[in-house]
Design a protein around this motif. Structure first.
Motif, PDB file in Angstrom:
ATOM      1  N   ASP A   2     -50.415   0.856  31.360  1.00 31.02           N
ATOM      2  CA  ASP A   2     -51.801   0.963  31.811  1.00 31.02           C
ATOM      3  C   ASP A   2     -52.545   1.963  30.933  1.00 31.02           C
ATOM      4  O   ASP A   2     -52.262   3.159  30.939  1.00 31.02           O
ATOM      5  N   LEU A   3     -53.511   1.447  30.161  1.00 33.71           N
ATOM      6  CA  LEU A   3     -54.245   2.301  29.219  1.00 33.71           C
ATOM      7  C   LEU A   3     -55.700   2.482  29.640  1.00 33.71           C
ATOM      8  O   LEU A   3     -56.537   2.872  28.840  1.00 33.71           O
ATOM      9  N   THR A   4     -55.984   2.215  30.914  1.00 27.66           N
ATOM     10  CA  THR A   4     -57.367   2.309  31.377  1.00 27.66           C
ATOM     11  C   THR A   4     -57.906   3.730  31.296  1.00 27.66           C
ATOM     12  O   THR A   4     -59.117   3.929  31.247  1.00 27.66           O
ATOM     13  N   SER A   5     -57.034   4.730  31.317  1.00 24.62           N
ATOM     14  CA  SER A   5     -57.480   6.120  31.233  1.00 24.62           C
ATOM     15  C   SER A   5     -57.075   6.796  29.927  1.00 24.62           C
ATOM     16  O   SER A   5     -57.224   8.006  29.781  1.00 24.62           O
ATOM     17  N   PHE A   6     -56.566   6.018  28.970  1.00 26.19           N
ATOM     18  CA  PHE A   6     -56.105   6.583  27.703  1.00 26.19           C
ATOM     19  C   PHE A   6     -57.287   6.818  26.778  1.00 26.19           C
ATOM     20  O   PHE A   6     -58.005   5.891  26.396  1.00 26.19           O
ATOM     21  N   CYS A   7     -57.510   8.079  26.412  1.00 24.37           N
ATOM     22  CA  CYS A   7     -58.615   8.446  25.518  1.00 24.37           C
ATOM     23  C   CYS A   7     -58.114   8.591  24.086  1.00 24.37           C
ATOM     24  O   CYS A   7     -56.975   9.007  23.848  1.00 24.37           O
ATOM     25  N   ILE A   8     -58.961   8.268  23.146  1.00 27.20           N
ATOM     26  CA  ILE A   8     -58.638   8.452  21.737  1.00 27.20           C
ATOM     27  C   ILE A   8     -58.484   9.949  21.467  1.00 27.20           C
ATOM     28  O   ILE A   8     -59.354  10.743  21.855  1.00 27.20           O
ATOM     29  N   PRO A   9     -57.387  10.389  20.850  1.00 25.22           N
ATOM     30  CA  PRO A   9     -57.204  11.827  20.597  1.00 25.22           C
ATOM     31  C   PRO A   9     -58.263  12.372  19.647  1.00 25.22           C
ATOM     32  O   PRO A   9     -58.762  11.668  18.765  1.00 25.22           O
ATOM     33  N   TYR A  10     -58.569  13.657  19.842  1.00 24.86           N
ATOM     34  CA  TYR A  10     -59.606  14.301  19.025  1.00 24.86           C
ATOM     35  C   TYR A  10     -59.172  15.717  18.675  1.00 24.86           C
ATOM     36  O   TYR A  10     -58.576  16.431  19.487  1.00 24.86           O
ATOM     37  N   HIS A  11     -59.501  16.132  17.452  1.00 23.29           N
ATOM     38  CA  HIS A  11     -59.392  17.533  17.048  1.00 23.29           C
ATOM     39  C   HIS A  11     -60.350  17.774  15.899  1.00 23.29           C
ATOM     40  O   HIS A  11     -60.597  16.878  15.077  1.00 23.29           O
ATOM     41  N   SER A 153     -78.818   2.258  12.273  1.00 19.19           N
ATOM     42  CA  SER A 153     -77.804   2.591  13.264  1.00 19.19           C
ATOM     43  C   SER A 153     -76.892   1.395  13.505  1.00 19.19           C
ATOM     44  O   SER A 153     -77.163   0.273  13.052  1.00 19.19           O
ATOM     45  N   ALA A 154     -75.801   1.660  14.224  1.00 19.27           N
ATOM     46  CA  ALA A 154     -74.852   0.605  14.569  1.00 19.27           C
ATOM     47  C   ALA A 154     -74.389   0.812  16.004  1.00 19.27           C
ATOM     48  O   ALA A 154     -74.164   1.949  16.437  1.00 19.27           O
ATOM     49  N   THR A 155     -74.253  -0.275  16.736  1.00 17.47           N
ATOM     50  CA  THR A 155     -73.680  -0.262  18.071  1.00 17.47           C
ATOM     51  C   THR A 155     -72.272  -0.832  17.960  1.00 17.47           C
ATOM     52  O   THR A 155     -72.096  -2.004  17.615  1.00 17.47           O
ATOM     53  N   ILE A 156     -71.278   0.001  18.221  1.00 16.63           N
ATOM     54  CA  ILE A 156     -69.885  -0.342  17.934  1.00 16.63           C
ATOM     55  C   ILE A 156     -69.094  -0.423  19.229  1.00 16.63           C
ATOM     56  O   ILE A 156     -69.098   0.510  20.035  1.00 16.63           O
ATOM     57  N   ASP A 157     -68.422  -1.544  19.427  1.00 17.62           N
ATOM     58  CA  ASP A 157     -67.529  -1.719  20.565  1.00 17.62           C
ATOM     59  C   ASP A 157     -66.094  -1.528  20.089  1.00 17.62           C
ATOM     60  O   ASP A 157     -65.682  -2.120  19.082  1.00 17.62           O
ATOM     61  N   LEU A 158     -65.353  -0.704  20.818  1.00 16.10           N
ATOM     62  CA  LEU A 158     -63.952  -0.450  20.491  1.00 16.10           C
ATOM     63  C   LEU A 158     -63.084  -1.240  21.459  1.00 16.10           C
ATOM     64  O   LEU A 158     -63.124  -1.026  22.673  1.00 16.10           O
ATOM     65  N   GLY A 159     -62.315  -2.169  20.911  1.00 17.58           N
ATOM     66  CA  GLY A 159     -61.508  -3.035  21.752  1.00 17.58           C
ATOM     67  C   GLY A 159     -60.309  -2.322  22.360  1.00 17.58           C
ATOM     68  O   GLY A 159     -59.835  -1.300  21.849  1.00 17.58           O
ATOM     69  N   GLN A 160     -59.795  -2.891  23.446  1.00 13.64           N
ATOM     70  CA  GLN A 160     -58.612  -2.350  24.100  1.00 13.64           C
ATOM     71  C   GLN A 160     -57.406  -2.372  23.176  1.00 13.64           C
ATOM     72  O   GLN A 160     -56.503  -1.545  23.294  1.00 13.64           O
ATOM     73  N   PHE A 165     -52.790   0.199  19.975  1.00 16.86           N
ATOM     74  CA  PHE A 165     -52.270   0.687  18.700  1.00 16.86           C
ATOM     75  C   PHE A 165     -51.966   2.186  18.786  1.00 16.86           C
ATOM     76  O   PHE A 165     -50.906   2.647  18.362  1.00 16.86           O
ATOM     77  N   PHE A 166     -52.928   2.947  19.308  1.00 16.71           N
ATOM     78  CA  PHE A 166     -52.739   4.397  19.435  1.00 16.71           C
ATOM     79  C   PHE A 166     -51.568   4.723  20.351  1.00 16.71           C
ATOM     80  O   PHE A 166     -50.771   5.625  20.059  1.00 16.71           O
ATOM     81  N   ALA A 167     -51.472   4.016  21.458  1.00 15.45           N
ATOM     82  CA  ALA A 167     -50.425   4.306  22.437  1.00 15.45           C
ATOM     83  C   ALA A 167     -49.028   4.089  21.853  1.00 15.45           C
ATOM     84  O   ALA A 167     -48.058   4.732  22.272  1.00 15.45           O
ATOM     85  N   ALA A 168     -48.924   3.189  20.879  1.00 18.67           N
ATOM     86  CA  ALA A 168     -47.628   2.919  20.263  1.00 18.67           C
ATOM     87  C   ALA A 168     -47.196   4.029  19.309  1.00 18.67           C
ATOM     88  O   ALA A 168     -46.033   4.088  18.902  1.00 18.67           O
ATOM     89  N   GLY A 169     -48.098   4.930  18.961  1.00 18.55           N
ATOM     90  CA  GLY A 169     -47.786   6.036  18.052  1.00 18.55           C
ATOM     91  C   GLY A 169     -48.940   6.298  17.116  1.00 18.55           C
ATOM     92  O   GLY A 169     -49.476   5.364  16.515  1.00 18.55           O
ATOM     93  N   PHE A 170     -49.359   7.555  17.017  1.00 14.55           N
ATOM     94  CA  PHE A 170     -50.497   7.889  16.156  1.00 14.55           C
ATOM     95  C   PHE A 170     -50.207   9.152  15.355  1.00 14.55           C
ATOM     96  O   PHE A 170     -49.279   9.907  15.653  1.00 14.55           O
ATOM     97  N   THR A 171     -51.016   9.365  14.341  1.00 22.47           N
ATOM     98  CA  THR A 171     -50.840  10.504  13.437  1.00 22.47           C
ATOM     99  C   THR A 171     -52.180  11.191  13.207  1.00 22.47           C
ATOM    100  O   THR A 171     -53.206  10.522  13.066  1.00 22.47           O
ATOM    101  N   GLY A 172     -52.170  12.507  13.155  1.00 19.32           N
ATOM    102  CA  GLY A 172     -53.336  13.281  12.765  1.00 19.32           C
ATOM    103  C   GLY A 172     -53.340  13.500  11.266  1.00 19.32           C
ATOM    104  O   GLY A 172     -52.352  13.941  10.687  1.00 19.32           O
TER     105      GLY A 172
END
Length: 282
Positions: A2-11, A153-160, A165-172
């Motif tokens: 369940d990724l309904t609450s998964f936020c894109i990491p930020y730093h 400007s651009a209106t960008i939709d980010l798909g689920q 992809f992020f949930a499977a493993g990400f890198t900073g």
């Protein structure tokens, strides 16, 4: 998952990307002399990847400059989601802001480049299978959708799918370091950032295929090794990594700056970053 609450990491100092983007030729190290290929629906490209998964792409070939744009988009989503504490599906960004966040000056030439890059990213579709941590059906998936785009400007939709992809493993990826590198240097930096401190040595010919340089003139075996050696010297100087070619293989030893995670580690990972702990999470 369940990724309904998964936020894109930020730093502030890093741009985050799923490892599946970085461990393949999806965002190739295209040289300026290399023409962009277009892969039609009936003849998609089989993208070179590490052995752990298979990837098909249709649309226009992408490169490291396109990845810069996508990293910036993800970063802007992550910043706003961190403030809200909830995922967002849509982002409206002025070109001026996107260019500044991409470390580029605002102007007509760069706006044209950004518009073209956004179009390529919006048209790109990928199909995955065989990835142990990525439970996607073998259908075609878009990374972003452009709901609206103008000269300002651009209106960008980010798909689920991107969150999966992020949930499977990400890198900073260290953004300041990345901006000092060329296309090939950026690919090497991103690829090795997604690995642990002592990645296994990789043959030069494998690197050449993985970075998407196997078909261009600068990627000829007779010249690629010297090009690669020069980029490794610069990469070592910028990052402090130990980089060398030994027995026709690239050998990298990294320091303690590698950072990454997955859906399970994301929350504790961000807390550790904010507390100043830069050791590897996984």
């Amino acid at each position: 998952m369940d990724l309904t609450s998964f936020c894109i990491p930020y730093h502030d100092d890093y741009r985050f990307a799923p490892n599946v983007w970085l461990r393949s030729a999806l965002f190739g190290a295209r040289s300026p002399a290399q023409l962009r290929q277009v892969y039609q629906s009936d003849n998609p490209k089989s993208v070179v990847t590490l052995k752990s998964f298979e990837l098909l792409q249709r649309g226009t070939a992408l490169d490291q400059a396109d990845l810069d744009v996508l990293l910036t988009i993800g970063n802007e989503f992550g910043l706003r989601e961190m403030d809200r504490g909830l995922p967002m599906s849509r982002l409206v960004m002025p070109f001026r802001g996107l260019l500044q966040a991409s470390s580029r000056k605002d102007g007509g030439k760069n706006r044209k480049w950004l518009s073209e890059s956004l179009s390529r990213l919006g048209q790109c579709q990928v199909s995955f299978w065989g990835h142990a941590d990525l439970d996607l059906d073998p259908e075609w998936h878009s990374m972003i959708s452009l709901n609206d785009i103008s000269t300002c400007s651009a209106t960008i939709d980010l798909g689920q799918t991107v969150r999966e992809f992020f949930a499977a493993g990400f890198t900073g990826i260290n953004w300041v370091q990345r901006q000092q590198l060329s296309h090939l240097g950026k690919w090497l930096h991103a690829f090795y950032s997604s690995h642990q401190r002592r990645p296994l040595p990789i043959k030069i010919q494998t690197i050449r295929r993985l970075c998407g340089r196997s078909n261009d003139l600068d990627g000829m075996a007779s010249t690629f090794s010297s090009t690669l050696a020069a980029e490794l010297i610069k990469l070592a100087d910028i990052t402090g990594w130990k980089c060398r070619i030994e027995n026709h293989k690239v050998v990298i030893t990294k320091g303690d700056d590698g950072i990454g995670g997955n859906a399970a580690t994301c929350e504790s990972y961000i807390k550790r970053l904010d507390a100043g702990d830069w050791s590897e999470v996984i």
